[in-house]
Scaffold this active site. Structure first.
Site, PDB file in Angstrom:
ATOM      1  N   ARG A  45      35.200  32.531  47.803  1.00 16.03           N
ATOM      2  CA  ARG A  45      34.199  31.845  48.622  1.00 16.03           C
ATOM      3  C   ARG A  45      34.604  30.481  49.186  1.00 16.03           C
ATOM      4  O   ARG A  45      34.184  30.160  50.303  1.00 16.03           O
ATOM      5  CB  ARG A  45      32.879  31.768  47.839  1.00 16.03           C
ATOM      6  CG  ARG A  45      32.206  33.141  47.747  1.00 16.03           C
ATOM      7  CD  ARG A  45      31.230  33.225  46.623  1.00 16.03           C
ATOM      8  NE  ARG A  45      31.898  33.157  45.325  1.00 16.03           N
ATOM      9  CZ  ARG A  45      31.261  33.193  44.164  1.00 16.03           C
ATOM     10  NH1 ARG A  45      29.951  33.288  44.135  1.00 16.03           N
ATOM     11  NH2 ARG A  45      31.932  33.152  43.025  1.00 16.03           N
ATOM     12  N   ASP A  79      42.059  53.839  31.294  1.00 11.04           N
ATOM     13  CA  ASP A  79      41.782  55.246  30.985  1.00 11.04           C
ATOM     14  C   ASP A  79      42.880  55.729  30.037  1.00 11.04           C
ATOM     15  O   ASP A  79      43.685  54.910  29.562  1.00 11.04           O
ATOM     16  CB  ASP A  79      41.746  56.069  32.295  1.00 11.04           C
ATOM     17  CG  ASP A  79      40.852  57.301  32.197  1.00 11.04           C
ATOM     18  OD1 ASP A  79      40.893  57.985  31.144  1.00 11.04           O
ATOM     19  OD2 ASP A  79      40.110  57.578  33.158  1.00 11.04           O
ATOM     20  N   LYS A 101      41.621  47.194  38.304  1.00 15.70           N
ATOM     21  CA  LYS A 101      41.445  47.075  36.835  1.00 15.70           C
ATOM     22  C   LYS A 101      41.370  48.432  36.144  1.00 15.70           C
ATOM     23  O   LYS A 101      40.355  48.790  35.530  1.00 15.70           O
ATOM     24  CB  LYS A 101      40.184  46.271  36.509  1.00 15.70           C
ATOM     25  CG  LYS A 101      40.158  44.860  37.076  1.00 15.70           C
ATOM     26  CD  LYS A 101      38.949  44.097  36.566  1.00 15.70           C
ATOM     27  CE  LYS A 101      38.878  42.679  37.072  1.00 15.70           C
ATOM     28  NZ  LYS A 101      38.568  42.562  38.508  1.00 15.70           N
ATOM     29  N   ASP A 107      42.973  44.948  43.234  1.00 19.50           N
ATOM     30  CA  ASP A 107      42.319  44.558  41.969  1.00 19.50           C
ATOM     31  C   ASP A 107      41.348  45.658  41.528  1.00 19.50           C
ATOM     32  O   ASP A 107      40.143  45.538  41.705  1.00 19.50           O
ATOM     33  CB  ASP A 107      41.594  43.226  42.233  1.00 19.50           C
ATOM     34  CG  ASP A 107      40.846  42.681  41.039  1.00 19.50           C
ATOM     35  OD1 ASP A 107      41.135  43.112  39.912  1.00 19.50           O
ATOM     36  OD2 ASP A 107      39.986  41.812  41.245  1.00 19.50           O
ATOM     37  N   THR A 111      36.043  37.137  31.938  1.00 15.56           N
ATOM     38  CA  THR A 111      35.359  35.844  31.723  1.00 15.56           C
ATOM     39  C   THR A 111      33.846  36.028  31.610  1.00 15.56           C
ATOM     40  O   THR A 111      33.157  35.128  31.155  1.00 15.56           O
ATOM     41  CB  THR A 111      35.680  34.854  32.867  1.00 15.56           C
ATOM     42  OG1 THR A 111      35.592  35.548  34.096  1.00 15.56           O
ATOM     43  CG2 THR A 111      37.056  34.270  32.715  1.00 15.56           C
TER      44      THR A 111
HETATM   45  O1  C5P Z   1      34.567  33.436  45.332  1.00 13.13           O
HETATM   46  P1  C5P Z   1      35.459  33.128  44.165  1.00 13.13           P
HETATM   47  O2  C5P Z   1      36.561  32.127  44.477  1.00 13.13           O
HETATM   48  O3  C5P Z   1      34.684  32.753  42.908  1.00 13.13           O
HETATM   49  O4  C5P Z   1      36.193  34.518  43.905  1.00 13.13           O
HETATM   50  C1  C5P Z   1      37.078  34.720  42.842  1.00 13.13           C
HETATM   51  C2  C5P Z   1      37.601  36.132  42.844  1.00 13.13           C
HETATM   52  O5  C5P Z   1      38.306  36.337  41.635  1.00 13.13           O
HETATM   53  C3  C5P Z   1      36.511  37.206  42.905  1.00 13.13           C
HETATM   54  O6  C5P Z   1      37.062  38.332  43.597  1.00 13.13           O
HETATM   55  C4  C5P Z   1      36.274  37.531  41.441  1.00 13.13           C
HETATM   56  O7  C5P Z   1      35.814  38.840  41.244  1.00 13.13           O
HETATM   57  C5  C5P Z   1      37.677  37.355  40.865  1.00 13.13           C
HETATM   58  N1  C5P Z   1      37.713  37.050  39.425  1.00 13.13           N
HETATM   59  C6  C5P Z   1      37.082  35.948  38.877  1.00 13.13           C
HETATM   60  N2  C5P Z   1      37.166  35.713  37.535  1.00 13.13           N
HETATM   61  C7  C5P Z   1      37.839  36.551  36.740  1.00 13.13           C
HETATM   62  C8  C5P Z   1      38.472  37.663  37.276  1.00 13.13           C
HETATM   63  C9  C5P Z   1      38.390  37.896  38.644  1.00 13.13           C
HETATM   64  O8  C5P Z   1      36.481  35.157  39.593  1.00 13.13           O
HETATM   65  N3  C5P Z   1      37.920  36.282  35.469  1.00 13.13           N
END
Ligand code: C5P
Length: 232
Positions: free
Chosen positions: A211, A64, A61, A59, A119
């Site tokens: 998490r 460029d 992203k 991931d 988001t």
């Molecule tokens: O800990 P959690 O379940 O919130 O982690 C979600 C993962 O998805 C993290 O790595 C976060 O950076 C990623 N993510 C997100 N929302 C997004 C894009 C990526 O939570 N819109």
């Protein structure tokens, strides 16, 4: 690849990552490696996790000029990741160049998905900082459609958007959805969340879970609960 649970390994070192992954002695989770871990440990972390038998969503992203993204994607393709991503805001030309860079001489390539509007960006920030004045849900769908038209395989989106993305871009266009929480779990800083079971019902193709698994008292049990709710 079918429906699966992708575990966001948001750790800052290889040591912490392997201490976590060592707990999984049965089914090997699909692992998401983000910027923090990749920039801390470099490409070797991808090779090592891959060698342990995990699939990898890298991931990073990318965003460029098309030529730079094409060359960077060629490097990621040689790393043999399973999914990688870029910002749809980089335009159709950048997305098509990325696909070219990713494609190996034998025609195979990792899946390529797009980030639409992050988001963390709300309507106000989009209008003020980016001068985009359309409603944010329309902007997200426009980016998704642009990514689909460029030949990409899917988008990262909220599970709440999965159904609409499939309606606009087709059922085969993948929705990879973070923002997942158990019904009895802590939401943390995620505002719009869904359970693994609801994400399955609404048609998400992959869920990304951090998490609720990494911070669980028993991460393996939390992972298996996700698998039961989302895959089985
Ligand atoms: O800990 P959690 O379940 O919130 O982690 C979600 C993962 O998805 C993290 O790595 C976060 O950076 C990623 N993510 C997100 N929302 C997004 C894009 C990526 O939570 N819109």
């Amino acid at each position: 690849m079918g429906k699966d649970v992708i575990v966001a390994c948001d750790f800052s070192s290889a040591e912490a990552t392997f201490a976590f992954l060592d707990k999984f002695t049965g089914r090997k989770p699909f692992v998401k490696i983000g910027m923090e871990l990749y920039y801390a440990e470099g490409p070797e972390i991808v090779r090592q996790i891959k060698a342990r038998g995990h699939k990898i969503f890298l991931d990073l992203k990318l965003h460029d000029i098309p030529n730079t993204v094409k060359k960077a994607m060629a490097v990621l393709s040689r790393l043999d990741v399973d999914i990688c991503n870029l910002h749809a805001a980089g335009t159709t030309a950048m997305m098509q160049a990325a696909l070219e860079g990713l494609t190996r001489p034998d025609g195979t390539r990792p899946l390529l998905i797009a980030v639409t509007q992050l988001t963390s960006t709300d309507q106000q920030a989009m209008e003020k900082d980016l001068l985009i004045h359309e409603p944010i849900d329309q902007v997200v769908m426009h980016y998704a459609k642009t990514a689909a038209d460029a030949g990409l395989d899917g988008v990262v989106c909220s599970p709440l958007e999965s159904q609409k993305v499939h309606d606009v871009c087709g059922k085969g266009f993948l929705t990879v959805t973070p923002g997942i929480r158990f019904a009895d779990g802590d939401k943390g800083d995620q505002k719009r969340v869904m359970t693994p079971a609801d994400a399955k019902a609404i048609g998400s193709d992959y869920i990304v879970v951090g998490r609720p698994i990494t911070a669980a008292e028993d991460p393996v049990a939390a992972y298996e609960r996700c698998i039961r709710e989302f895959v089985d």
